[in-house]
Design a protein around this motif. Sequence first.
Motif, PDB file in Angstrom:
ATOM      1  N   LEU A 323      66.481  17.914  39.408  1.00  0.00           N
ATOM      2  CA  LEU A 323      65.300  18.202  38.592  1.00  0.00           C
ATOM      3  C   LEU A 323      64.015  17.925  39.363  1.00  0.00           C
ATOM      4  O   LEU A 323      63.037  18.670  39.255  1.00  0.00           O
ATOM      5  CB  LEU A 323      65.338  17.366  37.310  1.00  0.00           C
ATOM      6  CG  LEU A 323      66.420  17.740  36.297  1.00  0.00           C
ATOM      7  CD1 LEU A 323      66.470  16.725  35.164  1.00  0.00           C
ATOM      8  CD2 LEU A 323      66.185  19.133  35.732  1.00  0.00           C
ATOM      9  N   GLU A 324      64.024  16.842  40.160  1.00  0.00           N
ATOM     10  CA  GLU A 324      62.846  16.516  40.959  1.00  0.00           C
ATOM     11  C   GLU A 324      62.614  17.562  42.043  1.00  0.00           C
ATOM     12  O   GLU A 324      61.475  17.958  42.304  1.00  0.00           O
ATOM     13  CB  GLU A 324      63.002  15.135  41.588  1.00  0.00           C
ATOM     14  CG  GLU A 324      62.876  13.991  40.575  1.00  0.00           C
ATOM     15  CD  GLU A 324      63.119  12.638  41.213  1.00  0.00           C
ATOM     16  OE1 GLU A 324      63.427  12.604  42.419  1.00  0.00           O
ATOM     17  OE2 GLU A 324      63.011  11.612  40.501  1.00  0.00           O
ATOM     18  N   ALA A 325      63.699  18.020  42.668  1.00  0.00           N
ATOM     19  CA  ALA A 325      63.574  19.027  43.724  1.00  0.00           C
ATOM     20  C   ALA A 325      63.029  20.341  43.176  1.00  0.00           C
ATOM     21  O   ALA A 325      62.244  21.031  43.830  1.00  0.00           O
ATOM     22  CB  ALA A 325      64.922  19.243  44.401  1.00  0.00           C
ATOM     23  N   LEU A 326      63.473  20.687  41.975  1.00  0.00           N
ATOM     24  CA  LEU A 326      63.012  21.937  41.351  1.00  0.00           C
ATOM     25  C   LEU A 326      61.693  21.763  40.617  1.00  0.00           C
ATOM     26  O   LEU A 326      61.138  22.736  40.102  1.00  0.00           O
ATOM     27  CB  LEU A 326      64.078  22.444  40.365  1.00  0.00           C
ATOM     28  CG  LEU A 326      65.432  22.817  40.976  1.00  0.00           C
ATOM     29  CD1 LEU A 326      66.431  23.151  39.872  1.00  0.00           C
ATOM     30  CD2 LEU A 326      65.287  24.005  41.928  1.00  0.00           C
ATOM     31  N   GLU A 327      61.201  20.510  40.581  1.00  0.00           N
ATOM     32  CA  GLU A 327      59.959  20.173  39.876  1.00  0.00           C
ATOM     33  C   GLU A 327      60.003  20.637  38.415  1.00  0.00           C
ATOM     34  O   GLU A 327      59.025  21.145  37.872  1.00  0.00           O
ATOM     35  CB  GLU A 327      58.750  20.776  40.591  1.00  0.00           C
ATOM     36  CG  GLU A 327      58.548  20.224  42.003  1.00  0.00           C
ATOM     37  CD  GLU A 327      57.316  20.778  42.670  1.00  0.00           C
ATOM     38  OE1 GLU A 327      56.731  21.743  42.138  1.00  0.00           O
ATOM     39  OE2 GLU A 327      56.932  20.244  43.728  1.00  0.00           O
ATOM     40  N   GLU A 328      61.177  20.470  37.808  1.00  0.00           N
ATOM     41  CA  GLU A 328      61.342  20.854  36.412  1.00  0.00           C
ATOM     42  C   GLU A 328      60.818  19.750  35.493  1.00  0.00           C
ATOM     43  O   GLU A 328      61.007  18.568  35.739  1.00  0.00           O
ATOM     44  CB  GLU A 328      62.823  21.125  36.097  1.00  0.00           C
ATOM     45  CG  GLU A 328      63.371  22.369  36.772  1.00  0.00           C
ATOM     46  CD  GLU A 328      64.763  22.717  36.266  1.00  0.00           C
ATOM     47  OE1 GLU A 328      65.143  22.227  35.192  1.00  0.00           O
ATOM     48  OE2 GLU A 328      65.460  23.481  36.952  1.00  0.00           O
ATOM     49  N   LYS A 329      60.169  20.183  34.418  1.00  0.00           N
ATOM     50  CA  LYS A 329      59.661  19.231  33.432  1.00  0.00           C
ATOM     51  C   LYS A 329      60.814  18.772  32.555  1.00  0.00           C
ATOM     52  O   LYS A 329      61.642  19.571  32.121  1.00  0.00           O
ATOM     53  CB  LYS A 329      58.583  19.897  32.575  1.00  0.00           C
ATOM     54  CG  LYS A 329      57.901  18.955  31.596  1.00  0.00           C
ATOM     55  CD  LYS A 329      56.819  19.669  30.787  1.00  0.00           C
ATOM     56  CE  LYS A 329      55.641  20.035  31.655  1.00  0.00           C
ATOM     57  NZ  LYS A 329      54.525  20.611  30.848  1.00  0.00           N
ATOM     58  N   VAL A 330      60.878  17.478  32.312  1.00  0.00           N
ATOM     59  CA  VAL A 330      61.939  16.903  31.485  1.00  0.00           C
ATOM     60  C   VAL A 330      61.366  16.456  30.148  1.00  0.00           C
ATOM     61  O   VAL A 330      60.384  15.701  30.112  1.00  0.00           O
ATOM     62  CB  VAL A 330      62.599  15.698  32.194  1.00  0.00           C
ATOM     63  CG1 VAL A 330      63.623  15.036  31.282  1.00  0.00           C
ATOM     64  CG2 VAL A 330      63.265  16.156  33.487  1.00  0.00           C
ATOM     65  N   ARG A 331      61.959  16.925  29.081  1.00  0.00           N
ATOM     66  CA  ARG A 331      61.517  16.500  27.761  1.00  0.00           C
ATOM     67  C   ARG A 331      62.034  15.101  27.473  1.00  0.00           C
ATOM     68  O   ARG A 331      63.219  14.821  27.618  1.00  0.00           O
ATOM     69  CB  ARG A 331      62.026  17.452  26.680  1.00  0.00           C
ATOM     70  CG  ARG A 331      61.313  18.792  26.648  1.00  0.00           C
ATOM     71  CD  ARG A 331      61.527  19.468  25.309  1.00  0.00           C
ATOM     72  NE  ARG A 331      60.952  18.682  24.225  1.00  0.00           N
ATOM     73  CZ  ARG A 331      61.154  18.927  22.928  1.00  0.00           C
ATOM     74  NH1 ARG A 331      61.924  19.929  22.570  1.00  0.00           N
ATOM     75  NH2 ARG A 331      60.602  18.171  22.014  1.00  0.00           N
ATOM     76  N   THR A 332      61.122  14.215  27.057  1.00  0.00           N
ATOM     77  CA  THR A 332      61.521  12.842  26.762  1.00  0.00           C
ATOM     78  C   THR A 332      61.662  12.596  25.263  1.00  0.00           C
ATOM     79  O   THR A 332      62.050  11.500  24.855  1.00  0.00           O
ATOM     80  CB  THR A 332      60.506  11.846  27.343  1.00  0.00           C
ATOM     81  OG1 THR A 332      59.208  12.130  26.812  1.00  0.00           O
ATOM     82  CG2 THR A 332      60.465  11.970  28.861  1.00  0.00           C
ATOM     83  N   THR A 333      61.337  13.583  24.441  1.00  0.00           N
ATOM     84  CA  THR A 333      61.543  13.487  22.999  1.00  0.00           C
ATOM     85  C   THR A 333      62.217  14.755  22.516  1.00  0.00           C
ATOM     86  O   THR A 333      62.279  15.761  23.241  1.00  0.00           O
ATOM     87  CB  THR A 333      60.214  13.327  22.212  1.00  0.00           C
ATOM     88  OG1 THR A 333      59.526  14.590  22.209  1.00  0.00           O
ATOM     89  CG2 THR A 333      59.329  12.266  22.829  1.00  0.00           C
TER      90      THR A 333
END
Length: 435
Positions: A323-333
């Motif tokens: 996810l970090e490599a793809l710079e994908e946003k992660v939903r935390t809620t």
Amino acid sequence: MAERAAQEELVRLQGERVRGLKQQKASAEQIEEEVAKLLKLKAQLGPDEGKQKFVLKTPKGTRDYSPRQMAVREKVFDVIVSCFKRHGAEVIDTPVFELKDFDIAGQFDPMIPDAECLKIMCEILSSLQIGDFLVKVNDRRILDGMFAICGVPDSKFRTICSSVDKLDKVSWEEVKNEMVGEKGLAPEVADRIGDYVQQHGGVSLVEQLLQDPELSQNKQALEGLGDLKLLFEYLTLFGIADKISFDLSLARGLDYYTGVIYEAVLLQTPVRAGEEPLGVGSVAAGGRYDGLVGMFDPKGRKVPCVGLSIGVERIFSIVEQRLEALEEKVRTTETQVLVASAQKKLLEERLRLVSELWDAGIKAELLYKKNPKLLNQLQYCEEAGIPLVAIIGEQELKDGVIKLRSVASRDEVDVRREDLVEEIKRRTSQPFCIC
């Protein structure tokens, strides 16, 4: 006082640097160097008699997880748990550090549970989308039979087994040198072992070894090969035979395995055309251990058992790195809708509406400011990944409607208040995603 405050700030900043390096898994030398700087700064600061220090530390062997990390971690667990439950697993909880154990009802055919464990393993790894993988299988009876016909003394079975298990990390020559130079095995015996353990394939290799003039005469090996042939038949029915490789070098270090053993590895894409993909790490493993439960039974009864272990921490790290490599946003809620207002003095209306949504089972929230600007509320939704905004305005209140806005498309539609819950549920029926 000002000088001391400046020194304390330097200590704080250096402490944050050390923690950051640890989270990034920097080299031990770099971390030690920065820790030394931190200790030097603390020594210069000296004790503060008028200040009582209260230090919070995570217990050794544990770590803190940020909201982003927990979102990824929960998604990984959700995939694993859902897969086990889909296969009829029951959950138990025991007073140990492991989070959950899963119990799958035993079958009469001993190869069916093994095949199902391999199916579960493949389903989990496919669902997590962490890359191409291969599941290696072998049988402890085949290994023991092979060692016997090659001339390994009984007393050296387990130590030679541990050497063979290193073949996924080092070359055969290095393994042979260890067996001969460190463990005292005769060179000719090591060479015979090498002829076997460097082989891998599918059911055709099982059939080939069933015709081996020496291996087929060993009772243990013959039983193991027969079971593996049946296992491949079931794996073909389950549609996963192409993901399974019979690998004679797979040994697994634990003595309690009594039959089939397996291990899943992630594969690295070949650098050049024609090269075979390389295994870059084990992410799951298991096997059969029919004698283990009987050790705790007063009558020593034999209880057929298979086990499957998922490398959650390694998988979690892989998903996080991807996810970090793809710079994908992660939903935390998992918030489905933000209740917003278009004008001032509508806090009570926002509270009333968000309460209605909560009571209807909708995951909703609102900003805690009394009169937030609409633009700030919309920006919050974009940053947090909230898909919908329910906007209350003076005109909407008069008309008995709520303006429902899609954050992604920015389309807006007026929905009658009594129809709002149904409309939100219809639009948010897709499962929660970490991205």
